[in-house]
Design a protein around this motif. Structure first.
Motif, mmCIF file in Angstrom:
data_model
loop_
_atom_site.group_PDB
_atom_site.id
_atom_site.type_symbol
_atom_site.label_atom_id
_atom_site.label_comp_id
_atom_site.label_asym_id
_atom_site.label_seq_id
_atom_site.Cartn_x
_atom_site.Cartn_y
_atom_site.Cartn_z
ATOM 1 N N PHE A 53 0.816 -1.210 0.000
ATOM 2 C CA PHE A 53 0.000 0.000 0.000
ATOM 3 C C PHE A 53 0.850 1.261 0.000
ATOM 4 C CE2 PHE A 53 -2.961 -2.983 2.319
ATOM 5 C CZ PHE A 53 -3.640 -3.306 1.160
ATOM 6 N N MET A 80 -3.793 -9.395 6.098
ATOM 7 C CA MET A 80 -3.561 -8.175 6.855
ATOM 8 C C MET A 80 -4.698 -7.943 7.844
ATOM 9 S SD MET A 80 -1.852 -4.756 5.703
ATOM 10 C CE MET A 80 -1.765 -3.292 6.708
ATOM 11 N N PHE A 82 -6.200 -5.004 10.394
ATOM 12 C CA PHE A 82 -6.096 -3.561 10.539
ATOM 13 C C PHE A 82 -6.503 -3.095 11.936
ATOM 14 C CE2 PHE A 82 -6.646 -4.533 6.129
ATOM 15 C CZ PHE A 82 -5.856 -3.620 5.463
ATOM 16 N N ASN A 84 -8.554 -0.751 12.707
ATOM 17 C CA ASN A 84 -10.004 -0.577 12.866
ATOM 18 C C ASN A 84 -10.765 -1.779 12.312
ATOM 19 O OD1 ASN A 84 -9.549 -0.223 10.202
ATOM 20 N ND2 ASN A 84 -10.561 1.741 10.019
ATOM 21 N N ALA A 86 -11.551 -3.180 9.782
ATOM 22 C CA ALA A 86 -11.865 -3.142 8.350
ATOM 23 C C ALA A 86 -12.714 -4.324 7.912
ATOM 24 C CB ALA A 86 -10.578 -3.074 7.520
ATOM 25 N N PHE A 88 -15.984 -5.909 6.315
ATOM 26 C CA PHE A 88 -16.940 -5.411 5.325
ATOM 27 C C PHE A 88 -18.314 -5.341 5.987
ATOM 28 C CE2 PHE A 88 -13.923 -8.076 2.716
ATOM 29 C CZ PHE A 88 -13.103 -7.010 2.407
ATOM 30 N N HIS A 90 -21.242 -4.818 4.918
ATOM 31 C CA HIS A 90 -22.425 -5.314 4.221
ATOM 32 C C HIS A 90 -22.416 -6.833 4.070
ATOM 33 C CE1 HIS A 90 -19.243 -4.517 1.377
ATOM 34 N NE2 HIS A 90 -19.832 -5.272 0.478
ATOM 35 N N TYR A 99 -14.803 -14.293 1.713
ATOM 36 C CA TYR A 99 -14.515 -13.332 0.633
ATOM 37 C C TYR A 99 -13.198 -13.604 -0.088
ATOM 38 C CZ TYR A 99 -13.974 -8.679 -1.512
ATOM 39 O OH TYR A 99 -13.788 -7.637 -2.377
ATOM 40 N N ARG A 147 -10.317 -13.933 8.616
ATOM 41 C CA ARG A 147 -10.362 -13.556 7.211
ATOM 42 C C ARG A 147 -8.950 -13.477 6.629
ATOM 43 N NH1 ARG A 147 -12.747 -7.730 5.942
ATOM 44 N NH2 ARG A 147 -10.700 -7.174 6.751
ATOM 45 N N SER B 450 -13.528 4.117 5.967
ATOM 46 C CA SER B 450 -12.097 3.946 6.188
ATOM 47 C C SER B 450 -11.446 3.267 4.982
ATOM 48 C CB SER B 450 -11.884 3.107 7.436
ATOM 49 O OG SER B 450 -10.600 2.592 7.421
ATOM 50 N N SER B 452 -9.048 1.452 4.962
ATOM 51 C CA SER B 452 -8.502 0.135 5.272
ATOM 52 C C SER B 452 -9.456 -0.980 4.853
ATOM 53 C CB SER B 452 -8.155 0.027 6.749
ATOM 54 O OG SER B 452 -9.276 0.252 7.536
ATOM 55 N N VAL B 453 -10.748 -0.678 4.730
ATOM 56 C CA VAL B 453 -11.672 -1.713 4.265
ATOM 57 C C VAL B 453 -11.328 -2.108 2.828
ATOM 58 C CG1 VAL B 453 -14.086 -2.256 3.838
ATOM 59 C CG2 VAL B 453 -13.471 -0.889 5.810
ATOM 60 N N GLU B 455 -8.362 -1.709 1.528
ATOM 61 C CA GLU B 455 -7.059 -2.363 1.583
ATOM 62 C C GLU B 455 -7.206 -3.820 1.999
ATOM 63 O OE1 GLU B 455 -4.566 1.690 2.588
ATOM 64 O OE2 GLU B 455 -4.885 0.208 4.153
ATOM 65 N N ALA B 456 -8.157 -4.069 2.899
ATOM 66 C CA ALA B 456 -8.399 -5.444 3.312
ATOM 67 C C ALA B 456 -8.773 -6.283 2.101
ATOM 68 C CB ALA B 456 -9.507 -5.485 4.354
ATOM 69 N N SER B 457 -9.667 -5.733 1.282
ATOM 70 C CA SER B 457 -10.112 -6.480 0.104
ATOM 71 C C SER B 457 -8.953 -6.703 -0.863
ATOM 72 C CB SER B 457 -11.241 -5.709 -0.572
ATOM 73 O OG SER B 457 -11.488 -6.213 -1.844
ATOM 74 N N LYS B 466 -11.937 -4.663 -8.978
ATOM 75 C CA LYS B 466 -12.904 -5.572 -8.349
ATOM 76 C C LYS B 466 -13.259 -5.073 -6.951
ATOM 77 C CE LYS B 466 -12.220 -10.086 -10.449
ATOM 78 N NZ LYS B 466 -11.456 -11.332 -10.314
ATOM 79 N N THR B 467 -12.250 -4.605 -6.232
ATOM 80 C CA THR B 467 -12.491 -4.090 -4.892
ATOM 81 C C THR B 467 -13.486 -2.944 -4.923
ATOM 82 O OG1 THR B 467 -10.318 -4.737 -4.088
ATOM 83 C CG2 THR B 467 -11.407 -2.940 -2.932
ATOM 84 N N LYS B 470 -16.980 -4.465 -5.643
ATOM 85 C CA LYS B 470 -17.499 -5.409 -4.652
ATOM 86 C C LYS B 470 -17.655 -4.794 -3.273
ATOM 87 C CE LYS B 470 -17.008 -9.809 -6.395
ATOM 88 N NZ LYS B 470 -17.723 -10.933 -5.964
ATOM 89 N N VAL B 471 -16.785 -3.843 -2.932
ATOM 90 C CA VAL B 471 -16.790 -3.318 -1.568
ATOM 91 C C VAL B 471 -17.117 -1.817 -1.535
ATOM 92 C CG1 VAL B 471 -15.393 -2.930 0.485
ATOM 93 C CG2 VAL B 471 -15.183 -5.067 -0.779
ATOM 94 N N VAL B 474 -20.506 -0.609 -3.042
ATOM 95 C CA VAL B 474 -21.652 -1.070 -2.252
ATOM 96 C C VAL B 474 -21.816 -0.201 -1.002
ATOM 97 C CG1 VAL B 474 -22.657 -3.022 -1.037
ATOM 98 C CG2 VAL B 474 -21.270 -3.413 -3.065
ATOM 99 N N MET B 475 -20.674 0.114 -0.378
ATOM 100 C CA MET B 475 -20.768 0.907 0.840
ATOM 101 C C MET B 475 -21.100 2.373 0.553
ATOM 102 S SD MET B 475 -17.940 -0.672 3.402
ATOM 103 C CE MET B 475 -16.592 0.145 2.636
#
Lengths: 369, 554
Positions: A53, A80, A82, A84, A86, A88, A90, A99, A147, B450, B452-453, B455-457, B466-467, B470-471, B474-475
């Motif tokens: 990143f 990873m 995080f 907070n 992170a 999802f 939804h 996922y 995850r 955030s 980081s959500v 980044e998580a994906s 795709k991220t 998909k993420v 949607v949010m």
């Protein structure tokens, strides 16, 4: 699936501002490695460079000898976790964990088995159909961990994963993280600013300050033999005294302000007579007595903490130092105003050069990257 | 060092998207504006460079008087709107008013209808043959002063635009902590003094921001002065009539007028930004102001003020809806209910309804996509390029609709992109003009998510593209949709640009209403307006449902 991670002269810059100057480091297979340092020391930056990143301005990062600099983040196969979480918002717990697996071409059976296993390992089975907003912070962090691990990543990266939890949960979760990491056997880089947490979970710790690694070692090494005053004061508490070395026919000794002379057997042969030094003594390295030999002082304040009694002692030169005594090996507890003498355990204390950047104890060397 | 070679430019997903969005704006905004600019300096006869077009404007009183008129009207309207809107907001926020939610909805409704509907229904009421005019002169022999000209423009604009001030000021008052006022009171400062020394200074930046909106809307609107102004011509009316009369010509004079107009609005916009930036306060209210129940005459006065003001503001809508169900004889309404107007609309003007919906939906689809992409790159991939993109997308805020219409027409009535006269150009103008609402609301929600959500994906193996779908998308959806509905409402009510771009085949509802009013077919105009209003109300309700709010900000 265990991986060695190698950092070779890594440089991070934001515009012309160098955040990490040439950093080198090797992390071993299956190791739980912690980056510890005050905020802004570059530890998260370094972690995010591994994750992909943050860009790498110079140098190379490699996994098992394979340079990853040019691999985009989504192809590095990294787990990873995080700060907070992170999660999802939804997706349900199950969908969250599933996922990453969906992209990996697995058979239905295999996928289900992996999911069920990991949910069991992190103990969130019973919540698998819930949406994340119905979970507590600790449970969310377990989901995040599941995850990240379920995809069998090359390395696991954790960025202050416990800092948003309350104190009790933090202790509980750090044990859980440590257990799970050992069970899975995955090479892990863990970032935190909490020294107690770092001591509790790590195989090895790297102490960072201003983008530079100060010391790498096991928790015990770092606590007992810090390489400089930064590490000595950052990890645990250390009282620093401006003292002197004497070398004469009686041998080598350090002299505290006020004249207390303490013979030393483990000082490096480099020390010279009358050299100014910094003597670092941890609160528990003192022995307090009414009228023994040692540094003279007066109890300024005392706090009874059950197993320990903490004292603030004012020395004759006005310096206030911290002393900690086990309450059990003490007949009585000193009160404010009591005159006391402090004896120092020569085997345990640390001595640094005048600038505090180098240890003068035998065999304690600066980290050279 | 081998690291140097890695710095080469890589075309990843988001870079491509940024470039793509940028190209859209280059083609449909920058290039047309450039064309307009060039045209304005061209000689009508021989096409050489000249300042003649500008000189022509300033040399004849017939021309430059319109600019003076525009400014006189706009400044007065802005002052009146503040004088009406700010007290209304203060009363509504500090005291308990019966039927408050209804009042709020009515205010929003009055702001969302096209302004020329106001002009036309005031003509129906107070015009030469107006219902009220006739009633007063027949029963009392009282002659109502003429509604046409300056007075009428002032009346219609003020009633149409004060809600902007109201909405801005109530927003600011909601953010103000009650303890500020209480602190003033505890220091012995009360009543008018408290308002003057504490509340007014704190909401001044907000009032300025609201005033800008009023100012711009008033300066840019051409429908109202066109219908009710008669001899009192404003700048947009001049631009429109000069442009229309130059059919087939090069329209260089109209282009020069447009450039002048953009210049003026830009100066005002930048000036306002400068003032607001220097004087703005960060407020967060832990304890918002609670409305109190007033006692005695104060209570009566407060209610009277709110009801009268809102009543006046909603009269145009009410008139339109009422008259749409009346029988007509020529341009006159007869006192008998019927659905004839609606039947006529469906028979003769049905295509305009279909057009509005089709173009609107296509435009909204593009707006949502572009809005998400542009807000994403300007929030998450901040660099000079994306900031520039973000700024460019805000240009249409300061370009009057009719000017934008002319700009696009001049650019696209020839090859390589001869889309003038097709539905495409109307969709383009919708997208360009109304995209900012969606960009703003999408950006606002992105700031709350955030990174980081995402980044998580990505770390789990999903590519940035795709991220996003998909993420992130949607949010973002709730925020995007509430912005998109605002875009939609303003799209279907759009007149000033589409009236320049439409052809017989691509006529939309608001254009059809306008032409019907010009032709004095008031019945069909009323029926169409009612359909438009109904669509607006339904959209508004969906907006409230989606956003969970009872207010909108424009």
């Amino acid at each position: 699936m265990s991986t060695t991670i190698k950092f070779d002269n890594i440089v991070k810059k934001y515009d012309d501002n160098v955040v990490i100057p040439k950093l080198s480091l090797e992390i071993e297979k299956g190791e739980f490695f912690t980056l510890l340092g005050p905020s802004g020391c570059g530890k998260t930056t370094l972690l995010r460079m591994v994750a992909g990143f943050n860009s790498i301005e110079d140098g190379e990062i490699s996994f098992n000898g394979k340079v990853i600099n040019d691999i985009p983040a989504h192809k590095r196969n990294i787990g990873m976790v995080f700060q907070n979480y992170a999660i999802f918002p939804h997706m349900t717990v199950y969908e969250n964990v599933e996922y990453g697996l969906k992209l990996r071409k697995l058979g239905k059976e295999e996928m289900k088995k992996r999911l069920d296993d990991i949910l069991k390992v992190v103990k969130i089975e019973q919540y698998k159909d819930r949406l994340p907003d119905k979970l507590s912070g600790g449970q969310q962090q377990r989901v995040a961990l599941a995850r990240a691990i379920v995809i069998h990543p090359t390395v696991l990266l954790m960025d202050e994963p416990l800092s948003n939890l309350d104190a009790k949960l933090r202790v509980e979760m750090r044990t859980a993280i440590r257990d799970i990491q050992k069970k899975v056997g995955i090479t892990t880089i863990y970032v935190t600013h909490d020294q107690e947490e770092a001591l509790a979970v790590s195989d090895r710790i790297a102490i960072m300050n201003q983008g530079v690694i100060q010391q790498i070692g096991t928790p015990k090494e770092i606590y007992t033999r810090p390489v400089n005053t930064f590490v000595a004061t950052f990890i645990g508490h250390s009282n620093l005294f401006e003292g002197k070395v004497t070398v004469d026919n009686e041998g080598t000794a350090v002299v505290f302000p006020g004249g207390y002379k303490l013979p030393m057997t483990n000082l490096s042969s480099r020390v010279k007579d009358k050299e100014n030094v910094v003597i670092s003594v941890r609160p528990e390295e003192f022995a307090l007595s009414k009228n023994g030999k040692g540094i003279k002082g007066k109890v300024h304040f005392s706090t009874f903490l059950g197993r320990y009694v903490n004292y603030e002692v004012e020395l004759e030169n006005g310096q206030i130092i911290e002393v900690s005594q086990e309450s059990s090996d003490h007949e009585h507890i000193y009160n404010t105003g009591d005159r006391v003498t402090l004896e120092v355990d020569a085997k345990r204390i640390n001595v640094f050069n005048e600038l505090g950047v180098e240890s003068l104890i035998n065999g304690v060397n600066k980290y050279e990257s | 060092m081998k690291a140097k070679s890695r710095k080469k430019f890589k075309l990843d997903f988001w870079t491509s998207i940024s470039i793509l969005c940028f190209l859209v704006f280059v083609v449909f905004l920058i290039y047309p504006m450039f064309t307009l600019f060039v045209q304005s300096f061209k000689d009508v006869e021989n096409g050489t460079f000249t300042l003649k077009n500008f000189a022509q404007f300033f040399s004849k009183k017939y021309y430059y008087q319109t600019l003076i008129n525009s400014f006189v009207v706009t400044i007065l309207v802005t002052i009146l709107a503040i004088l009406i809107g700010a007290p209304l907001a203060y009363i509504m926020s500090t005291s308990k008013i019966r039927f408050k939610s209804l009042v709020e909805v009515l205010i929003i409704l009055s702001v969302l209808s096209p302004p020329f509907i106001g002009a036309y229904s005031w003509i129906l009421l107070l015009g030469r043959n107006g219902v009220v005019t006739k009633f007063l002169s027949n029963t009392f022999g009282f002659q109502v002063p003429s509604i046409y000209g300056f007075t009428g423009i002032l009346l219609v604009f003020t009633l149409k635009l004060f809600p902007y001030i109201y909405m801005y000021v109530s927003g600011a008052l909601k953010k103000m902590d009650a303890s500020l006022g209480e602190a003033a009171e505890s220091l012995g400062c009360n009543g008018i003094r408290k308002v003057a020394t504490i509340i007014l200074p704190l909401i001044t930046p907000t009032i300025l921001a609201g005033s800008l909106l009023v100012f711009m809307n008033c300066l840019a609107d051409f429908g109202t002065p066109m219908l009710i102004g008669e001899g009192y011509r404003t700048m947009p009316v001049l631009i429109y009539s000069e442009f229309i009369s130059e059919v087939g010509g090069q329209a260089n004079f109209a282009a020069a007028l447009s450039v002048l107009m953009i210049l003026i609005t830009s100066v005002i916009f930048i000036g306002q930004k400068y003032v607001v930036n220097k004087k703005s306060y960060v407020m967060s209210s832990l304890k918002p102001i609670q409305p109190k129940k007033l006692k005695g005459y104060k209570n009566v006065l407060a209610h009277l003020y709110v009801y009268v003001v809102v009543g006046l503001a909603i009269i145009p809508q009410a008139t339109v809806i009422y008259t749409s169900f009346l029988k007509t004889r020529g341009s006159m309404f007869v006192r008998e209910f019927s659905l004839n107007s609606y039947k006529t609309v469906l028979n003769k003007l049905g295509s305009s309804i279909a057009n509005t919906y089709t173009y609107g939906i296509i435009a909204i689809f593009i707006i949502v996509l572009l809005g998400m992409f542009i807000s994403y790159v300007s929030v998450r991939k901040k660099n000079m390029f994306t900031s520039l993109l973000d700024t460019i997308t805000m240009f249409p805020y300061i370009i009057p609709g009719s000017v934008l219409g002319i700009t696009l027409l001049l650019a696209f009535n020839k090859k390589p992109l001869a889309i003038a006269g097709t539905f495409a150009i109307i969709v383009v103008v919708y997208v360009i003009r109304r995209l900012p609402y969606t960009i703003r609301s999408s950006a606002a929600i992105l700031y709350q998510l955030s990174p980081s959500v995402e980044e998580a994906s990505i770390s789990l193996g999903y590519s940035p593209m795709k991220t996003f779908f998909k993420v992130t998308a949607v949010m973002m959806l709730p925020g995007v949709l509430s912005g998109a509905i605002l875009s939609w409402i303003t799209v279907i009510n759009e007149l000033s640009a589409s009236v320049i771009l439409y052809t017989g085949k691509t006529r939309t509802m608001s254009v059809a209403i306008y032409t019907e009013v010009i032709r004095a077919s008031y019945g069909t105009a009323a029926a169409l307006s009612t359909i438009l209003t109904a669509t607006t109300i339904i959209s508004l309700l969906i907006f409230f449902k989606l956003s969970g709010k009872k207010e909108i900000s424009l």
